[in-house]
Design a protein around this motif. Structure first.
Motif, mmCIF file in Angstrom:
data_model
loop_
_atom_site.group_PDB
_atom_site.id
_atom_site.type_symbol
_atom_site.label_atom_id
_atom_site.label_comp_id
_atom_site.label_asym_id
_atom_site.label_seq_id
_atom_site.Cartn_x
_atom_site.Cartn_y
_atom_site.Cartn_z
ATOM 1 N N VAL A 268 12.863 -9.119 18.521
ATOM 2 C CA VAL A 268 11.972 -10.215 18.140
ATOM 3 C C VAL A 268 11.124 -10.623 19.345
ATOM 4 O O VAL A 268 9.912 -10.845 19.221
ATOM 5 N N PHE A 269 11.744 -10.693 20.518
ATOM 6 C CA PHE A 269 11.021 -11.095 21.721
ATOM 7 C C PHE A 269 9.885 -10.114 22.019
ATOM 8 O O PHE A 269 8.752 -10.512 22.278
ATOM 9 N N ILE A 270 10.205 -8.809 21.962
ATOM 10 C CA ILE A 270 9.175 -7.796 22.225
ATOM 11 C C ILE A 270 8.031 -7.944 21.228
ATOM 12 O O ILE A 270 6.849 -7.904 21.581
ATOM 13 N N ALA A 271 8.383 -8.171 19.946
ATOM 14 C CA ALA A 271 7.360 -8.288 18.910
ATOM 15 C C ALA A 271 6.480 -9.510 19.175
ATOM 16 O O ALA A 271 5.249 -9.436 19.060
ATOM 17 N N ILE A 272 7.105 -10.645 19.562
ATOM 18 C CA ILE A 272 6.326 -11.862 19.819
ATOM 19 C C ILE A 272 5.354 -11.625 20.984
ATOM 20 O O ILE A 272 4.167 -11.954 20.893
ATOM 21 N N VAL A 273 5.878 -11.018 22.077
ATOM 22 C CA VAL A 273 5.006 -10.745 23.226
ATOM 23 C C VAL A 273 3.836 -9.865 22.798
ATOM 24 O O VAL A 273 2.680 -10.136 23.131
ATOM 25 N N GLY A 274 4.134 -8.832 22.014
ATOM 26 C CA GLY A 274 3.082 -7.924 21.556
ATOM 27 C C GLY A 274 2.023 -8.667 20.750
ATOM 28 O O GLY A 274 0.821 -8.544 21.008
ATOM 29 N N VAL A 275 2.465 -9.487 19.786
ATOM 30 C CA VAL A 275 1.523 -10.212 18.922
ATOM 31 C C VAL A 275 0.695 -11.180 19.757
ATOM 32 O O VAL A 275 -0.539 -11.242 19.629
ATOM 33 N N VAL A 276 1.359 -11.935 20.658
ATOM 34 C CA VAL A 276 0.650 -12.936 21.450
ATOM 35 C C VAL A 276 -0.411 -12.268 22.324
ATOM 36 O O VAL A 276 -1.570 -12.707 22.368
ATOM 37 N N VAL A 277 -0.016 -11.171 22.995
ATOM 38 C CA VAL A 277 -0.964 -10.502 23.890
ATOM 39 C C VAL A 277 -2.175 -9.995 23.119
ATOM 40 O O VAL A 277 -3.322 -10.254 23.486
ATOM 41 N N VAL A 278 -1.912 -9.298 22.008
ATOM 42 C CA VAL A 278 -3.036 -8.737 21.247
ATOM 43 C C VAL A 278 -3.885 -9.852 20.641
ATOM 44 O O VAL A 278 -5.117 -9.771 20.613
ATOM 45 N N ALA A 279 -3.254 -10.937 20.183
ATOM 46 C CA ALA A 279 -3.992 -12.048 19.592
ATOM 47 C C ALA A 279 -4.899 -12.696 20.632
ATOM 48 O O ALA A 279 -6.072 -12.955 20.371
#
Lengths: 447, 273
Positions: A268-279
């Protein structure tokens, strides 16, 4: 495996049996007086959290100090920066680009630091690779394809690292001295290579040549937002599957494995970081026109991070690097070829620094003699140590270098936003370094 | 002063067939003669204690067997065949593993990583952690090193006895036939010493030849089947442990001879109890 299966102990287990009752009390007494890191016997997520707390109190803080530092920097600068621009999308992307050189240099420095050595030469050896590459792609002179220029740039500093490593390992000259000499020599060589061609020492990265454009894009090129999202989802999904399958397999076969909840939390943490960075990168950050999408430099840094993490943590070479840093004599007796592993570490350090040098000149928009190599070297060591890599060898991860580089970039960026002169950036960075090394020494004393 | 044992027995007085026979080992370092024509027999299924005062040559003898030093003269036979042991790798190939006094463990690595250091299992280019962890825990279970609760804890977090156990487990895991322990209990407390001595006896019961170097007479009489005494680089006596008592052993270690023991019985062949 056959050798292990043929263990003589398994052949006749019976003779040992009669002694069992005699030593059971002994084992019980011994079990009482030992210190087991609680994380290793924790089965559930709350247990794991408690165990982690205990580990931090015992001086094994891992990435905690640097993460706390990052949060502190973000909060303080967001609060005091003019019109609170520190955490704006524009500035965050900018900050990442400013930090990228430090992050990659810190990852380079991790190799010698893990051995308990140091490489002071990265501040000019890195830029040397960049200068070679920039010179080779110049359409007015050699006009090489961008990929060949990059390969040759990296090869040149790879050989440089090999020579330094050879002097250190075969002639037993301390790495401090060899790389200090390498630093000075590389400075001179940089100036010589810069003087080639009709550029008066300033080969630029401007113009319409596609090869020049690629080098220029290392830092500033952006990936289309749609592609960014797709790529992010694919990478996160792959990581999630790999993490999940590995932990599940280990749990199923009764090996030491984190609880299921922790695996989920990591994913979940990796996914959140990925979404936040791309967003964040997807927001238009131009005042006029459009600049949006993930800059190239982010996948480049993450790619280097991933490859070096796999090398250091999943291969025999990486295991030997840690073993030499922990106890070189033990590694030697175990048949590890110390000289080879050490030399390769200096080669990989120089080549990683070479990539940082290319990013550096991409950031500057061309090569120039305006290289503060001393600062680059010191920031590389500082970033690795601030991130939690030990100066004494054997402890640390490349991830720590990336986080430490982000801290240094954050200080640099925040000070600039505040309009403070460069002297304050040096002073604050120095203080942060002292705190980081103090944490390292204190944690060693607790152990 | 020296009563060197004569002859080469086909089988040792205690334990199984002689695994390693050293004959006439000489070793000098510059002008210092560390070993003079040393003979030593190490039978399978028996614990041989190598005793001697400081500087008697115990460590040099150990290193000649484990491939760290090459002897100047003399012959080492392994299961009856003359062999040349030039490097620690040669020794490992024969099945000789040595646990040095400093244990040679990397503190920053965990138990599994230490046990497989230098001999990692690699699958498709990557470390096969699962296989290594399974094999390591199997070996530890067979040695009944039960006090270690997780084999993924770093060695830095282990007690002295546990570290010694890990070092021993590392030595026996590789199909080894002879395990040499250099001062295994020197740094340990009472409980931990007990753990290690039990481990030594268990290895013997499993048919391994064990050589223990020790200063500690309590430990020697606790585990030894055979005792060999070096004094100033000469093998002054070797024989079944029952031939010795504390006083005679101290006499041999300090003076090279003992009045408490009939001269004839210093021949190991005649000393079968």
């Amino acid at each position: 495996m056959a050798r292990v299966d043929a263990d003589p102990l398994s052949a006749e287990p019976s003779p040992a049996e009669p002694t069992a009752p005699a030593d059971d009390p002994t084992a019980a007494v011994a079990a009482a007086d030992l210190v087991v890191p609680p994380a290793l016997v924790a089965q559930t997520l709350p247990e794991y959290a408690r165990a982690w707390g205990a580990r931090v109190r015992n001086g094994d803080a891992g990435v905690l100090p640097v993460v706390v530092g990052m949060v502190l920097i973000a909060v303080v600068f967001e609060a005091i920066s003019p019109s609170h621009v520190f955490l704006s999308a524009n500035n965050i992307v900018n900050l990442f680009q400013q930090s990228a050189v430090f992050m990659v240099l810190a990852m380079a420095q991790c190799f010698p630091l893990l051995l308990g050595e140091i490489d002071l030469s990265v501040g000019y050896v890195g830029p040397l690779a960049g200068i070679v590459t920039v010179q080779l792609v110049e359409p007015a002179t050699t006009n090489w394809p961008w990929w060949a220029a990059i390969v040759v740039g990296l090869a040149v500093v790879g050989v440089w690292g090999f020579l330094q490593g050879t002097l250190i390992t075969r002639l037993r000259i301390p790495s401090f001295i060899v790389t200090l000499a390498g630093f000075l020599i590389a400075n001179g060589v940089c100036l010589i290579v810069l003087s080639f061609g009709p550029f008066s020492g300033y080969p630029p990265l401007a113009g319409t040549s596609s090869n020049v454009a690629v080098i220029n894009h290392l830092m500033y090129g952006t990936i289309d937002p749609t592609i960014s999202w797709i790529a992010m989802v694919v990478v996160v999904a792959l990581l999630a599957v790999v993490l999940w399958l590995r932990d599940a397999r280990r749990r199923a076969s009764g090996l030491v494995a984190p609880p299921r909840g922790l695996t989920i939390l990591k994913i979940v943490f990796i996914a959140i970081v990925g979404v936040v960075v791309v967003a964040i990168c997807g927001i238009n950050r131009a005042h006029f026109g459009t600049i949006e999408g993930v800059p190239w430099v982010i996948p480049i840094v993450l790619g280097v991070l991933g490859v070096w993490m796999i090398l250091l943590e999943r291969t025999r070479f990486g295991r030997y690097v840690y073993a030499i840093g922990g106890n070189a004599e033990a590694a030697r007796r175990a048949g590890v070829g110390l000289a080879g592993v050490r030399t390769w570490c200096f080669v990989l350090c120089s080549m990683t620094a070479g990539l940082a040098g290319m990013l550096f000149f991409s950031y500057l928009g061309g090569a120039s003699n305006n290289i503060n190599g001393g600062q680059l070297t010191l920031y590389a060591v500082a970033a690795a140590v601030i991130g939690g890599t030990s100066l004494f060898g054997g402890r640390g991860r490349v991830l720590h270098g990336v986080l430490g580089g982000l801290v240094i970039g954050g200080i640099y960026n925040g000070m600039f936003l505040l309009g403070l002169a460069v002297e304050w950036e040096y002073i604050v960075t120095g203080l942060v370094l002292i705190v980081a090394v103090a944490i390292d020494s204190l944690s060693r004393r607790v152990r | 002063m020296s009563t060197a044992p004569q002859g080469a027995p086909a089988t040792a007085p205690q334990g199984g067939p002689t695994l390693l026979t050293a004959r006439g080992i000489d070793k000098h370092f510059g002008a210092v003669q560390a070993l003079y024509k040393v003979d030593l027999d190490l039978p399978a299924g028996a614990v041989t204690c190598l005793c001697g005062d400081n500087g008697a040559g115990k460590s040099v003898m150990t290193r000649c067997i484990s491939g760290i030093h090459a002897p100047d003269h003399g012959e080492i036979c392994w299961m009856g065949e003359p062999v040349s042991i030039r490097t620690p790798r040669d020794a490992s190939h024969l099945g000789i593993e040595t646990v040095f006094q400093d244990l040679a463990l990397a503190d920053n690595l965990d138990i599994v990583q230490n046990m497989f250091l230098g001999r990692e299992i690699v699958r498709r280019g990557f470390l096969d952690e699962d296989s290594m962890e399974r094999a390591a825990s199997k070996t530890l279970a067979e040695l009944r090193v039960t006090s270690v609760r997780s084999i993924r804890q770093p060695v830095a977090s282990l007690s002295g006895g546990q570290r010694q156990s890990v070092a021993v487990a590392k030595a026996v895991m590789w199909n080894s036939k002879l395990v040499i322990l250099d001062e295994p209990t020197a740094a340990l407390g009472v409980v931990q010493t007990r753990q290690v001595l039990d481990l030594v006896l268990r290895m013997r019961d499993n048919g391994l030849a064990v050589m223990v170097i020790s200063h500690n007479l309590n430990d020697v009489f606790e585990v030894a089947d055979r005792i060999a005494v070096l004094q100033l680089g000469r093998m002054v006596v070797q024989g079944p442990a029952s031939d010795f008592d504390r006083q005679s052993l101290v006499d041999y270690m300090t003076t090279g001879t003992s009045s408490r023991r009939p001269a004839g019985s210093s021949d190991p062949d005649g000393a079968v109890s």
